[in-house]
Design a protein around this motif. Structure first.
Motif, PDB file in Angstrom:
ATOM      1  N   ASP A  43       0.818  -1.218   0.000  1.00 21.85           N
ATOM      2  CA  ASP A  43       0.000   0.000   0.000  1.00 21.85           C
ATOM      3  C   ASP A  43       0.854   1.272   0.000  1.00 21.85           C
ATOM      4  O   ASP A  43       0.486   2.264  -0.614  1.00 21.85           O
ATOM      5  CB  ASP A  43      -1.039  -0.007   1.138  1.00 21.85           C
ATOM      6  CG  ASP A  43      -0.466  -0.285   2.509  1.00 21.85           C
ATOM      7  OD1 ASP A  43       0.713  -0.686   2.613  1.00 21.85           O
ATOM      8  OD2 ASP A  43      -1.202  -0.095   3.497  1.00 21.85           O
ATOM      9  N   PRO A  54      -5.848   8.620  -2.313  1.00 21.00           N
ATOM     10  CA  PRO A  54      -5.671   7.466  -1.418  1.00 21.00           C
ATOM     11  C   PRO A  54      -6.921   6.605  -1.305  1.00 21.00           C
ATOM     12  O   PRO A  54      -6.830   5.437  -0.936  1.00 21.00           O
ATOM     13  CB  PRO A  54      -5.309   8.108  -0.076  1.00 21.00           C
ATOM     14  CG  PRO A  54      -5.782   9.522  -0.160  1.00 21.00           C
ATOM     15  CD  PRO A  54      -5.715   9.909  -1.596  1.00 21.00           C
ATOM     16  N   GLU A  55      -8.089   7.166  -1.668  1.00 19.84           N
ATOM     17  CA  GLU A  55      -9.317   6.364  -1.544  1.00 19.84           C
ATOM     18  C   GLU A  55      -9.274   5.150  -2.475  1.00 19.84           C
ATOM     19  O   GLU A  55      -9.840   4.109  -2.179  1.00 19.84           O
ATOM     20  CB  GLU A  55     -10.569   7.229  -1.781  1.00 19.84           C
ATOM     21  CG  GLU A  55     -10.745   7.812  -3.174  1.00 19.84           C
ATOM     22  CD  GLU A  55      -9.803   8.989  -3.490  1.00 19.84           C
ATOM     23  OE1 GLU A  55      -9.110   9.474  -2.564  1.00 19.84           O
ATOM     24  OE2 GLU A  55      -9.749   9.411  -4.664  1.00 19.84           O
ATOM     25  N   GLU A  58      -7.453   2.490  -0.512  1.00 19.18           N
ATOM     26  CA  GLU A  58      -8.291   2.001   0.578  1.00 19.18           C
ATOM     27  C   GLU A  58      -9.327   0.996   0.067  1.00 19.18           C
ATOM     28  O   GLU A  58      -9.531  -0.061   0.651  1.00 19.18           O
ATOM     29  CB  GLU A  58      -8.981   3.202   1.223  1.00 19.18           C
ATOM     30  CG  GLU A  58      -9.481   2.923   2.605  1.00 19.18           C
ATOM     31  CD  GLU A  58     -10.113   4.171   3.214  1.00 19.18           C
ATOM     32  OE1 GLU A  58     -10.041   5.274   2.620  1.00 19.18           O
ATOM     33  OE2 GLU A  58     -10.688   4.030   4.301  1.00 19.18           O
ATOM     34  N   GLU A  59      -9.950   1.352  -1.059  1.00 18.04           N
ATOM     35  CA  GLU A  59     -10.973   0.454  -1.619  1.00 18.04           C
ATOM     36  C   GLU A  59     -10.387  -0.881  -2.043  1.00 18.04           C
ATOM     37  O   GLU A  59     -11.044  -1.911  -1.976  1.00 18.04           O
ATOM     38  CB  GLU A  59     -11.561   1.071  -2.903  1.00 18.04           C
ATOM     39  CG  GLU A  59     -12.695   2.017  -2.680  1.00 18.04           C
ATOM     40  CD  GLU A  59     -12.929   2.849  -3.941  1.00 18.04           C
ATOM     41  OE1 GLU A  59     -12.670   2.357  -5.060  1.00 18.04           O
ATOM     42  OE2 GLU A  59     -13.351   4.018  -3.773  1.00 18.04           O
ATOM     43  N   VAL A  61      -7.456  -2.522  -1.119  1.00 21.47           N
ATOM     44  CA  VAL A  61      -6.649  -3.386  -0.255  1.00 21.47           C
ATOM     45  C   VAL A  61      -7.379  -4.694   0.032  1.00 21.47           C
ATOM     46  O   VAL A  61      -6.883  -5.783  -0.262  1.00 21.47           O
ATOM     47  CB  VAL A  61      -6.288  -2.676   1.062  1.00 21.47           C
ATOM     48  CG1 VAL A  61      -5.751  -3.661   2.086  1.00 21.47           C
ATOM     49  CG2 VAL A  61      -5.261  -1.583   0.813  1.00 21.47           C
ATOM     50  N   TRP A  62      -8.592  -4.586   0.561  1.00 19.88           N
ATOM     51  CA  TRP A  62      -9.302  -5.803   0.979  1.00 19.88           C
ATOM     52  C   TRP A  62      -9.792  -6.596  -0.208  1.00 19.88           C
ATOM     53  O   TRP A  62      -9.739  -7.822  -0.223  1.00 19.88           O
ATOM     54  CB  TRP A  62     -10.455  -5.460   1.933  1.00 19.88           C
ATOM     55  CG  TRP A  62      -9.929  -4.832   3.186  1.00 19.88           C
ATOM     56  CD1 TRP A  62     -10.017  -3.517   3.534  1.00 19.88           C
ATOM     57  CD2 TRP A  62      -9.171  -5.475   4.231  1.00 19.88           C
ATOM     58  NE1 TRP A  62      -9.360  -3.302   4.720  1.00 19.88           N
ATOM     59  CE2 TRP A  62      -8.840  -4.484   5.185  1.00 19.88           C
ATOM     60  CE3 TRP A  62      -8.743  -6.780   4.453  1.00 19.88           C
ATOM     61  CZ2 TRP A  62      -8.105  -4.757   6.335  1.00 19.88           C
ATOM     62  CZ3 TRP A  62      -8.010  -7.061   5.607  1.00 19.88           C
ATOM     63  CH2 TRP A  62      -7.703  -6.051   6.530  1.00 19.88           C
ATOM     64  N   SER A  84       1.893  -1.660   5.332  1.00 21.90           N
ATOM     65  CA  SER A  84       1.862  -0.574   6.310  1.00 21.90           C
ATOM     66  C   SER A  84       1.547  -1.061   7.718  1.00 21.90           C
ATOM     67  O   SER A  84       1.694  -0.319   8.683  1.00 21.90           O
ATOM     68  CB  SER A  84       0.844   0.495   5.896  1.00 21.90           C
ATOM     69  OG  SER A  84      -0.448  -0.037   5.921  1.00 21.90           O
TER      70      SER A  84
END
Ligand code: TRP
Ligand code: SF4
Length: 399
Positions: A43, A54-55, A58-59, A61-62, A84
């Motif tokens: 990340d 950065p959104e 965030e979306e 990663v998972w 991170s």
């Protein structure tokens, strides 16, 4: 070296597609059965290019971890974690930055290439210049021996080797190194210690690589040596000081012929992908609207599969029998293009179905993935902490 450890990372900047699956994930999945493997979400590396959005990271990663597992990365075998969440990577990055000549970073080819390719973004940042060094920290902190990557990443692995060598050269020379190494040799017992000395001479005087390999195995497998002594013996073999950081090798993924819908390499930036989460209807539509040999304007115009991107997909997805059917059918205008595309559509949907079913299971129950990653982070942290202890000590920071 005797014990192989594999590490690789992927940046969470978008949906995974068939290019990732055929090029990277299948390779990871094969490696996990053979070696100790660590796979992580890079990340921070994504932030070097996406610091203004950065959104997106965030979306993804998972979603990305779900896709890895759905595709077959097995959390029971491989360690899956998020960069991170193991801030030791950043500490090592900072310490390594002290000994990294600026010129080395500026000369890494991806630096200028990517700046030009992504010219709409301002990549004249400190973080972006340091991209390969952060990658080095990711690898060196686990003393990984093998890094599966694509061809574009080879310079980063070579850079990592140079950094490891420089670090060992600067900080591996403790006072009394030779005496300590000689003490450690005695601990091998008389038989093994003379074997060690023979192999050391064979390597240092005649460059005998096999002797080096066997000596490394001998040390790795010898029970009851302290970590410090192991490093001394490994370093002494090659003539230098302690080998604190390990020089990794790259492991090129078998070339993937996965082309995109337009015949170029499948890539998000070309907008020519089929996502792992693509619905069967969408797969069908995308393949059906793919361009074919421009010479086949009408159904009875003969074509040449070599001029057609659909043929490339047959190479990945079809049996010899189907391929033979396509070749004659196309060249003799016996089949239509829509007909020709059907086996590819079916094969892709067949490949995606079980992946999507597994993904659905994890999407339904997000705690499953969170727990897998939490466990992976703990395992990674343990290894990372151990290396940092040695690095701090070597650099005189263990107060
Ligand atoms: N730079 C890699 C890529 O873009 C991602 C990455 C980050 C990586 N850290 C790594 C790969 C460490 C292997 C090992 O593909
Ligand atoms: Fe391409 Fe198949 Fe059409 Fe030939 S028949 S042009 S290989 S889609």
């Amino acid at each position: 070296m005797a014990i192989e450890r594999v590490i690789s990372g992927m940046r969470p900047t978008g949906n995974l597609h068939l290019g990732h699956f055929n090029g990277v994930l299948k390779n990871w999945i094969n490696l996990q059965h053979e070696f100790e493997c660590l796979f992580f979400v890079a990340d921070w590396h994504a932030l070097t290019t996406h610091y203004d959005s950065p959104e997106i990271i965030e979306e993804n990663v998972w979603e990305m971890v779900v896709d890895w597992i759905a595709a077959g990365v097995d959390p029971a075998t491989a360690t899956i974690f998020i960069q991170s969440k193991v801030p030791e990577h950043a500490e090592l990055h900072t310490l390594l930055s002290m000994i990294t000549p600026l010129g080395w970073l500026e000369r890494v080819p991806t630096y200028k290439d990517q700046q030009e390719k992504l010219s709409s973004k301002d990549l004249s940042t400190y973080g972006f210049l340091g991209y390969p060094l952060l990658q080095s920290a990711d690898i060196l902190i686990y003393k990984a021996t093998q890094v599966p990557v694509g061809e574009d990443q080879i310079p980063h692995i070579e850079f990592t080797r140079e950094i490891a060598r420089r670090f060992n050269h600067l900080y591996g020379k403790e006072t009394g190194f030779v005496e300590k190494a000689e003490e450690a040799i005695k601990k091998l017992g008389s038989k093994k210690s003379s074997l060690y000395m023979e192999m050391k001479t064979a390597y240092q005087e005649n460059g005998d690589q096999e002797a080096l390999d066997s000596a490394q195995v001998l040390i790795e497998e010898h029970q009851g040596l302290s970590l410090g002594d192991k490093e001394r013996l490994l370093g002494f073999l090659e003539g230098g000081g302690k080998m604190i950081l390990v020089e990794p090798e790259y492991k090129l993924a078998p070339a993937s012929k996965m082309i995109g819908l337009d015949g170029q390499k499948m890539s998000k930036s070309y907008n020519n992908t089929i996502a792992l989460r693509e619905s069967p209807e969408s797969v069908e539509k995308k393949i059906k609207t793919m361009p074919t040999d421009p010479a086949r304007i009408r159904r009875n115009d003969p074509g040449n599969p070599n001029h057609c991107p659909v043929w490339q997909l047959h190479q990945v997805y079809s049996s010899d029998e189907v391929k033979a059917w396509v070749e004659t059918g196309c060249k003799e205008a016996k089949i239509g293009c829509i007909e020709c595309k059907q086996p590819v559509i079916d094969a892709i949907n067949k490949e995606l179905k079980p992946i999507q079913e597994r993904a659905f299971h994890y999407i339904e129950d997000p705690d499953l993935v969170k727990n897998i990653v939490a466990e992976g982070c703990e395992k990674a942290k343990k290894l990372a902490r151990e290396t940092m202890r040695e690095v701090r000590e070597a650099m005189g920071l263990n107060y």
